[in-house]
Design a protein around this motif. Structure first.
Motif, PDB file in Angstrom:
ATOM      1  N   LEU A   1      30.390  40.727  51.574  1.00 57.06           N
ATOM      2  CA  LEU A   1      30.897  41.557  52.669  1.00 57.06           C
ATOM      3  C   LEU A   1      32.282  41.038  53.021  1.00 57.06           C
ATOM      4  CD1 LEU A   1      30.644  43.523  55.124  1.00 57.06           C
ATOM      5  CD2 LEU A   1      29.514  41.642  56.337  1.00 57.06           C
ATOM      6  N   LEU A   2      33.262  41.935  53.065  1.00 52.95           N
ATOM      7  CA  LEU A   2      34.653  41.553  53.286  1.00 52.95           C
ATOM      8  C   LEU A   2      35.239  42.221  54.521  1.00 52.95           C
ATOM      9  CD1 LEU A   2      35.836  42.116  49.621  1.00 52.95           C
ATOM     10  CD2 LEU A   2      35.544  39.884  50.718  1.00 52.95           C
ATOM     11  N   GLY A   3      36.069  41.471  55.209  1.00 55.42           N
ATOM     12  CA  GLY A   3      36.928  42.016  56.256  1.00 55.42           C
ATOM     13  C   GLY A   3      38.352  41.733  55.822  1.00 55.42           C
ATOM     14  N   SER A   4      38.978  40.723  56.453  1.00 56.60           N
ATOM     15  CA  SER A   4      40.334  40.335  56.062  1.00 56.60           C
ATOM     16  C   SER A   4      40.341  39.418  54.846  1.00 56.60           C
ATOM     17  CB  SER A   4      41.033  39.639  57.230  1.00 56.60           C
ATOM     18  OG  SER A   4      40.313  38.495  57.629  1.00 56.60           O
ATOM     19  N   CYS A   5      39.175  38.906  54.458  1.00 56.99           N
ATOM     20  CA  CYS A   5      39.069  38.040  53.277  1.00 56.99           C
ATOM     21  C   CYS A   5      39.295  38.844  51.998  1.00 56.99           C
ATOM     22  CB  CYS A   5      37.691  37.393  53.211  1.00 56.99           C
ATOM     23  SG  CYS A   5      37.319  36.319  54.604  1.00 56.99           S
ATOM     24  N   ILE A   6      39.497  38.129  50.906  1.00 59.88           N
ATOM     25  CA  ILE A   6      39.682  38.747  49.588  1.00 59.88           C
ATOM     26  C   ILE A   6      38.560  38.287  48.667  1.00 59.88           C
ATOM     27  CG2 ILE A   6      41.116  38.729  47.483  1.00 59.88           C
ATOM     28  CD1 ILE A   6      42.522  40.350  49.518  1.00 59.88           C
ATOM     29  N   ALA A   7      38.049  39.202  47.869  1.00 57.82           N
ATOM     30  CA  ALA A   7      37.143  38.862  46.767  1.00 57.82           C
ATOM     31  C   ALA A   7      37.855  39.234  45.475  1.00 57.82           C
ATOM     32  CB  ALA A   7      35.823  39.606  46.874  1.00 57.82           C
ATOM     33  N   ALA A   8      38.020  38.243  44.616  1.00 63.79           N
ATOM     34  CA  ALA A   8      38.562  38.489  43.284  1.00 63.79           C
ATOM     35  C   ALA A   8      37.376  38.556  42.324  1.00 63.79           C
ATOM     36  CB  ALA A   8      39.517  37.379  42.873  1.00 63.79           C
ATOM     37  N   CYS A   9      37.200  39.708  41.690  1.00 62.67           N
ATOM     38  CA  CYS A   9      36.136  39.906  40.702  1.00 62.67           C
ATOM     39  C   CYS A   9      36.784  39.776  39.329  1.00 62.67           C
ATOM     40  CB  CYS A   9      35.516  41.291  40.861  1.00 62.67           C
ATOM     41  SG  CYS A   9      34.869  41.624  42.509  1.00 62.67           S
ATOM     42  N   LEU A  10      36.528  38.674  38.663  1.00 65.09           N
ATOM     43  CA  LEU A  10      37.117  38.429  37.349  1.00 65.09           C
ATOM     44  C   LEU A  10      36.056  38.607  36.276  1.00 65.09           C
ATOM     45  CD1 LEU A  10      39.281  35.223  37.980  1.00 65.09           C
ATOM     46  CD2 LEU A  10      39.888  37.618  38.337  1.00 65.09           C
ATOM     47  N   TYR A  11      36.478  39.097  35.117  1.00 62.49           N
ATOM     48  CA  TYR A  11      35.529  39.257  34.014  1.00 62.49           C
ATOM     49  C   TYR A  11      36.217  39.067  32.677  1.00 62.49           C
ATOM     50  CZ  TYR A  11      37.338  44.057  33.628  1.00 62.49           C
ATOM     51  OH  TYR A  11      38.150  45.153  33.480  1.00 62.49           O
ATOM     52  N   ASP A  12      35.419  38.595  31.739  1.00 59.05           N
ATOM     53  CA  ASP A  12      35.841  38.421  30.356  1.00 59.05           C
ATOM     54  C   ASP A  12      35.014  39.413  29.543  1.00 59.05           C
ATOM     55  OD1 ASP A  12      36.061  37.706  27.681  1.00 59.05           O
ATOM     56  OD2 ASP A  12      35.879  35.553  28.049  1.00 59.05           O
ATOM     57  N   PRO A  13      35.606  40.528  29.116  1.00 53.10           N
ATOM     58  CA  PRO A  13      34.830  41.542  28.397  1.00 53.10           C
ATOM     59  C   PRO A  13      34.383  41.098  27.006  1.00 53.10           C
ATOM     60  CG  PRO A  13      37.152  42.158  28.468  1.00 53.10           C
ATOM     61  CD  PRO A  13      37.008  40.929  29.306  1.00 53.10           C
ATOM     62  N   VAL A  14      35.004  40.060  26.459  1.00 56.51           N
ATOM     63  CA  VAL A  14      34.634  39.566  25.130  1.00 56.51           C
ATOM     64  C   VAL A  14      33.383  38.697  25.218  1.00 56.51           C
ATOM     65  CG1 VAL A  14      35.409  38.216  23.146  1.00 56.51           C
ATOM     66  CG2 VAL A  14      37.032  39.698  24.355  1.00 56.51           C
ATOM     67  N   ARG A  15      33.401  37.700  26.094  1.00 59.50           N
ATOM     68  CA  ARG A  15      32.248  36.800  26.260  1.00 59.50           C
ATOM     69  C   ARG A  15      31.218  37.333  27.254  1.00 59.50           C
ATOM     70  NH1 ARG A  15      32.521  31.490  24.539  1.00 59.50           N
ATOM     71  NH2 ARG A  15      30.297  31.703  24.977  1.00 59.50           N
ATOM     72  N   ARG A  16      31.554  38.411  27.959  1.00 60.85           N
ATOM     73  CA  ARG A  16      30.667  39.042  28.949  1.00 60.85           C
ATOM     74  C   ARG A  16      30.287  38.061  30.057  1.00 60.85           C
ATOM     75  NH1 ARG A  16      30.105  43.904  27.884  1.00 60.85           N
ATOM     76  NH2 ARG A  16      28.562  44.230  29.497  1.00 60.85           N
ATOM     77  N   ILE A  17      31.310  37.425  30.608  1.00 61.41           N
ATOM     78  CA  ILE A  17      31.142  36.494  31.722  1.00 61.41           C
ATOM     79  C   ILE A  17      31.860  37.097  32.925  1.00 61.41           C
ATOM     80  CG2 ILE A  17      31.737  34.195  32.608  1.00 61.41           C
ATOM     81  CD1 ILE A  17      31.567  33.223  29.670  1.00 61.41           C
ATOM     82  N   ILE A  18      31.186  37.059  34.085  1.00 61.93           N
ATOM     83  CA  ILE A  18      31.812  37.542  35.311  1.00 61.93           C
ATOM     84  C   ILE A  18      31.826  36.424  36.352  1.00 61.93           C
ATOM     85  CG2 ILE A  18      31.075  39.924  34.904  1.00 61.93           C
ATOM     86  CD1 ILE A  18      29.010  39.539  37.202  1.00 61.93           C
ATOM     87  N   GLY A  19      32.737  36.563  37.296  1.00 66.01           N
ATOM     88  CA  GLY A  19      32.789  35.629  38.405  1.00 66.01           C
ATOM     89  C   GLY A  19      33.441  36.290  39.602  1.00 66.01           C
ATOM     90  N   MET A  20      33.009  35.883  40.780  1.00 63.83           N
ATOM     91  CA  MET A  20      33.604  36.400  42.008  1.00 63.83           C
ATOM     92  C   MET A  20      33.776  35.256  42.993  1.00 63.83           C
ATOM     93  SD  MET A  20      32.071  38.915  44.988  1.00 63.83           S
ATOM     94  CE  MET A  20      31.668  40.323  43.996  1.00 63.83           C
ATOM     95  N   ASN A  21      34.899  35.266  43.702  1.00 63.64           N
ATOM     96  CA  ASN A  21      35.072  34.347  44.817  1.00 63.64           C
ATOM     97  C   ASN A  21      35.243  35.159  46.093  1.00 63.64           C
ATOM     98  OD1 ASN A  21      37.753  35.230  44.866  1.00 63.64           O
ATOM     99  ND2 ASN A  21      38.589  33.359  44.021  1.00 63.64           N
ATOM    100  N   HIS A  22      35.206  34.490  47.214  1.00 63.51           N
ATOM    101  CA  HIS A  22      35.402  35.121  48.518  1.00 63.51           C
ATOM    102  C   HIS A  22      36.219  34.124  49.320  1.00 63.51           C
ATOM    103  CE1 HIS A  22      33.412  37.265  52.195  1.00 63.51           C
ATOM    104  NE2 HIS A  22      34.592  36.755  52.528  1.00 63.51           N
ATOM    105  N   PHE A  23      37.526  34.355  49.384  1.00 70.62           N
ATOM    106  CA  PHE A  23      38.347  33.375  50.091  1.00 70.62           C
ATOM    107  C   PHE A  23      38.968  33.951  51.345  1.00 70.62           C
ATOM    108  CE2 PHE A  23      41.489  35.000  46.996  1.00 70.62           C
ATOM    109  CZ  PHE A  23      42.590  35.220  47.808  1.00 70.62           C
ATOM    110  N   MET A  24      39.092  33.048  52.324  1.00 73.57           N
ATOM    111  CA  MET A  24      39.756  33.386  53.579  1.00 73.57           C
ATOM    112  C   MET A  24      40.799  32.309  53.835  1.00 73.57           C
ATOM    113  SD  MET A  24      36.724  32.372  56.165  1.00 73.57           S
ATOM    114  CE  MET A  24      36.565  30.695  56.735  1.00 73.57           C
ATOM    115  N   LEU A  25      41.694  32.595  54.732  1.00 73.70           N
ATOM    116  CA  LEU A  25      42.754  31.634  55.001  1.00 73.70           C
ATOM    117  C   LEU A  25      42.353  30.728  56.154  1.00 73.70           C
ATOM    118  CD1 LEU A  25      45.736  34.093  54.575  1.00 73.70           C
ATOM    119  CD2 LEU A  25      44.678  32.623  52.881  1.00 73.70           C
ATOM    120  N   SER A  26      42.664  29.442  56.035  1.00 72.25           N
ATOM    121  CA  SER A  26      42.173  28.460  57.000  1.00 72.25           C
ATOM    122  C   SER A  26      43.131  28.172  58.149  1.00 72.25           C
ATOM    123  CB  SER A  26      41.861  27.152  56.271  1.00 72.25           C
ATOM    124  OG  SER A  26      43.020  26.702  55.597  1.00 72.25           O
TER     125      SER A  26
END
Length: 198
Positions: free
Chosen positions: A31-56
């Protein structure tokens, strides 16, 4: 982090400051408000990752270079952790693609002054500059605006299902979210059973 098992897959819900990487049948949600989620994926190895970062930092400037502010350093840290976690599972950095979400200005969107309310704008600027500098292609994005977002990132087809947050309809939307991530895992399972291993 909350992990729910469903059939032979899982749904992982991450909170601010967390990330998750997998090569298995999975849907990653947040769930996002002002934070950012970067959804990264490697279509060759079929690996996904997501972060959820906010500023401190409690105060941000729209005009300062991001490498001087705490805002830029925190975002860089979150992105490096995600990319390194994917590479630890076998991703070749040259194959990484991105879909980015969040960065809303929910409180006082009319304010143009440098204050806490510009955090979404600073986040949007940071993630776009980071992707350009690191040469990571952005395949899709939904950033900025004045509304929150719930996102579900699927390892099946690398789709990200996004809905705007509307607290007046939360019960029906929670049911729709459950259907969305369960359907994505079912589709991943069907694709796995169709593959013949030699």
């Amino acid at each position: 982090m909350k992990i729910e098992k469903y059939q032979n897959g899982e749904r992982v819900t991450i909170s601010p400051g967390e990330l998750y990487v997998t090569g298995g049948p999975c849907v990653i949600s947040t769930l996002l408000g002002s934070c950012i989620a970067a959804c990264l994926y490697d279509p060759v190895r079929r690996i996904i990752g997501m972060n959820h970062f906010m500023l401190s930092n409690p105060r941000y400037s729209k005009e300062l270079p991001l490498n001087i502010t705490d805002a830029g350093r925190y975002g860089i840290h979150a992105m490096d952790l995600l990319i390194n976690a994917m590479m630890a599972q076998g991703t070749d950095r040259r194959h990484v693609r991105a879909k980015i979400f969040g960065g809303a200005t929910i409180i006082n969107p009319e304010s143009s002054k440098d204050n806490f309310f510009c955090v979404g704008q600073v986040n949007c600027r940071f993630i776009l500059q980071y992707m350009e500098k690191e040469r990571i292609p952005v395949e899709a994005m939904d950033i900025g605006g004045d509304f929150g977002r719930v996102i579900h990132f699927s390892n099946g087809d690398f789709a990200v299902h996004r809905r705007k947050v509307d607290s007046r309809r939360s019960d029906k939307l929670a049911q729709r979210d459950r259907y969305c991530w369960q359907k994505a895992i079912e589709q991943q399972q069907e694709a796995l059973t169709e593959i013949e291993l030699w």
